[in-house]
Design an enzyme around this catalytic site. Structure first.
Site, PDB file in Angstrom:
ATOM      1  N   HIS A  84      -5.512  -6.823  24.302  1.00 34.70           N
ATOM      2  CA  HIS A  84      -6.833  -6.862  25.227  1.00 34.70           C
ATOM      3  C   HIS A  84      -6.449  -8.033  25.988  1.00 34.70           C
ATOM      4  CE1 HIS A  84     -11.185  -5.762  25.486  1.00 34.70           C
ATOM      5  NE2 HIS A  84     -11.229  -7.069  25.952  1.00 34.70           N
ATOM      6  N   ASP A 163     -21.985  -5.370  21.329  1.00 35.04           N
ATOM      7  CA  ASP A 163     -21.226  -5.852  22.601  1.00 35.04           C
ATOM      8  C   ASP A 163     -21.520  -4.912  23.878  1.00 35.04           C
ATOM      9  OD1 ASP A 163     -19.042  -7.539  23.810  1.00 35.04           O
ATOM     10  OD2 ASP A 163     -18.009  -5.602  24.098  1.00 35.04           O
ATOM     11  N   ARG A 170     -24.465 -10.631  29.674  1.00 38.45           N
ATOM     12  CA  ARG A 170     -23.577 -11.853  29.980  1.00 38.45           C
ATOM     13  C   ARG A 170     -23.541 -11.536  31.486  1.00 38.45           C
ATOM     14  NH1 ARG A 170     -18.917 -11.316  26.664  1.00 38.45           N
ATOM     15  NH2 ARG A 170     -18.008 -13.159  27.788  1.00 38.45           N
ATOM     16  N   SER A 185     -17.076 -10.913  21.810  1.00 42.42           N
ATOM     17  CA  SER A 185     -16.996  -9.828  22.504  1.00 42.42           C
ATOM     18  C   SER A 185     -15.555  -9.130  22.373  1.00 42.42           C
ATOM     19  CB  SER A 185     -17.126 -10.151  24.026  1.00 42.42           C
ATOM     20  OG  SER A 185     -16.730  -9.033  24.724  1.00 42.42           O
ATOM     21  N   LYS A 189     -14.586  -6.000  19.044  1.00 45.96           N
ATOM     22  CA  LYS A 189     -14.277  -4.564  19.542  1.00 45.96           C
ATOM     23  C   LYS A 189     -13.109  -4.169  18.776  1.00 45.96           C
ATOM     24  CE  LYS A 189     -14.562  -5.094  24.164  1.00 45.96           C
ATOM     25  NZ  LYS A 189     -15.378  -6.035  24.751  1.00 45.96           N
TER      26      LYS A 189
END
Ligand code: URA
Length: 448
Positions: A84, A163, A170, A185, A189
């Site tokens: 990520h 999220d 956000r 966040s 996930k």
């Protein structure tokens, strides 16, 4: 139990929220019993006051538990991995690395995000492919992982719904660049994916959420602590994010560049990120003994075409018609037959001669965002065809008056102010004969 206004006040006044407070806030977000204005106020209070490590850990866990936590067959033990990024400009690494990992025998259940602030989102990129469905059910995720090995999906009502809601708010409340909110966040996930190993691409530079190496390192440590705290073997790579990654920025243009990369024609900076992160994951999951050995295998999966076959199979499994997937993956595809091209293109020309010293990714992203490539309100549609192609690269010697950028746009049209901003994004300095080598990776952080 404290009411929502009391919880907001507690954080606003700089006190530490306990597990019950955080659970109450996340439950209210997920069950929609909180007003958006209250969620926005809490996000701003967290942005301003920050969170201590125990609060961040609790936020991450509660966000993960807001939906299903996936479970995998026993025989997949040790091979469920993911990466990520904290967000970049032209960052299409996931589109190349997920299928490359699948080609190396891994299972990659990637839950990704949409564009956030000026940064692009993997889901938006994939949705520029006609028919691509980012909302799979748990059963479809399992089927796709069994048959293909990778899928790229979004947060849903049942997958980290907290999220999905907070991410969009956000973006709309200027609270993206908060260490605990980014940590919650990303790691929620990844926790919901029940991973064995995770590598995080933590970016720093003028086009990153965090501008300097020291604050990116702090974010990397927060992410690694939260990931390892959930039992995921988590490492990080700190990478420079100043100049856009690759030559194309914007959703459908980035899909084209990813497909080119999967056909063995990827730009060196993109491939450096893909092979470094893939190599790290292979080493962390114990499949190889060094990162360079892993990088070589990832590189071979790309150049040999195995990763492209996985991407084609993933597109089909995620709703893309067979002929469309096949045409996109053809050796010399006519991409614009399938991926819509913007109505207008404008080439900008260099104003002096010399060596390309900088191409400011932040300026480029901000202008493209305003031209429709990104959102200013949660849920707003975006224009997938808006984007830009870089026609020069860092270190290249250029003459005055040569095209350096091709902007793809529709409505709104480019204003003269935006053209000036883009022209100022290019820095051309005194000519140099040495070829400038530009390495993006600053540091690897391995789990202890
Ligand atoms: N990617 C995410 O999923 N969340 C963030 O907050 C930043 C990048």
């Amino acid at each position: 139990m404290l009411s929502i206004p009391e919880l907001i006040k507690k954080k606003r006044d700089g006190q530490t929220l306990n597990d019950d407070d955080i659970r109450a806030f996340i439950n209210a977000v997920t069950s929609a019993t909180i007003q958006d204005s209250q969620t926005g106020a809490m996000l701003m209070a967290i942005w301003q006051k920050g969170m201590v490590a125990t609060e961040t850990q609790s936020l991450t866990r509660e966000m993960m538990l807001s939906g299903d936590v996936m479970s995998w067959p026993k025989e997949w033990a040790g091979i469920v991995v993911d990466k990520h990024s904290t967000g970049g400009v032209g960052d299409k690494v996931s589109l190349v690395l997920a299928p490359a990992l699948a080609a190396c025998g891994y299972k990659v259940p990637m839950i990704s995000g949409r564009g956030l602030a000026h940064t692009g989102g993997t889901l938006d990129k994939l949705e520029s492919i006609p028919g691509f469905n980012v909302y799979l059910t748990a059963t479809q995720v399992m089927e796709t992982l069994s048959s293909v090995g990778c899928c790229i999906v979004g947060q849903t009502e049942s997958l980290v719904p907290a999220d999905r809601i907070l991410y969009a708010l956000r973006d709309a409340t200027s609270t993206v660049d908060s260490l605990p909110l980014i940590t919650g966040s990303i790691i929620s996930k990844k926790g919901a994916e029940s991973l064995n190993a995770l590598v995080l691409d933590v970016k720093f530079g003028h086009a990153a959420l965090y501008k300097d190496l020291a604050s990116a390192k702090e974010l990397a440590h927060s992410l690694m602590t939260a990931g390892n705290g959930l039992g995921i073997c988590t490492g990080a790579v700190l990478t420079r994010m100043d100049v856009p990654i690759g030559r194309r920025v914007g959703n459908s243009l980035e899909v084209m560049e990813s497909l080119e990369a999967l056909k063995g024609r990827g730009p060196p900076d993109l491939m450096e990120l893909v092979t470094t992160q893939g190599g790290m994951l292979m080493m962390m999951s114990g499949k190889v003994s060094s990162q360079s050995e892993g990088s070589k295998l990832i590189s071979e999966a790309v150049t040999g075409g195995a990763a492209l076959s996985k991407f084609q199979a993933m597109m089909k499994a995620q709703g893309v018609a067979n002929e469309v997937a096949q045409s996109l993956c053809a050796a010399h595809a006519d991409y614009h037959r399938i991926l819509r091209k913007a109505e207008h293109q404008m080439e900008l020309k260099t104003q002096t001669e010399g060596t390309v010293r900088d191409i400011n990714g932040m300026v480029l992203a901000e202008v493209l965002h305003k031209l429709g490539a990104g959102r200013t309100k949660a849920g707003e549609p975006i224009n997938h065809s808006v984007g830009a192609e870089l026609l020069v690269s860092l270190g290249q010697n250029v003459k005055k008056g040569v095209p350096w950028l091709c902007v793809h746009y529709e409505r709104p049209a480019l204003s003269s102010d935006q053209i000036n901003q883009l022209q100022n994004a290019l820095t051309v300095g005194a000519p140099r004969n040495d070829t400038h080598s530009h390495t993006l990776v600053a540091e690897l952080l391995l789990p202890q």
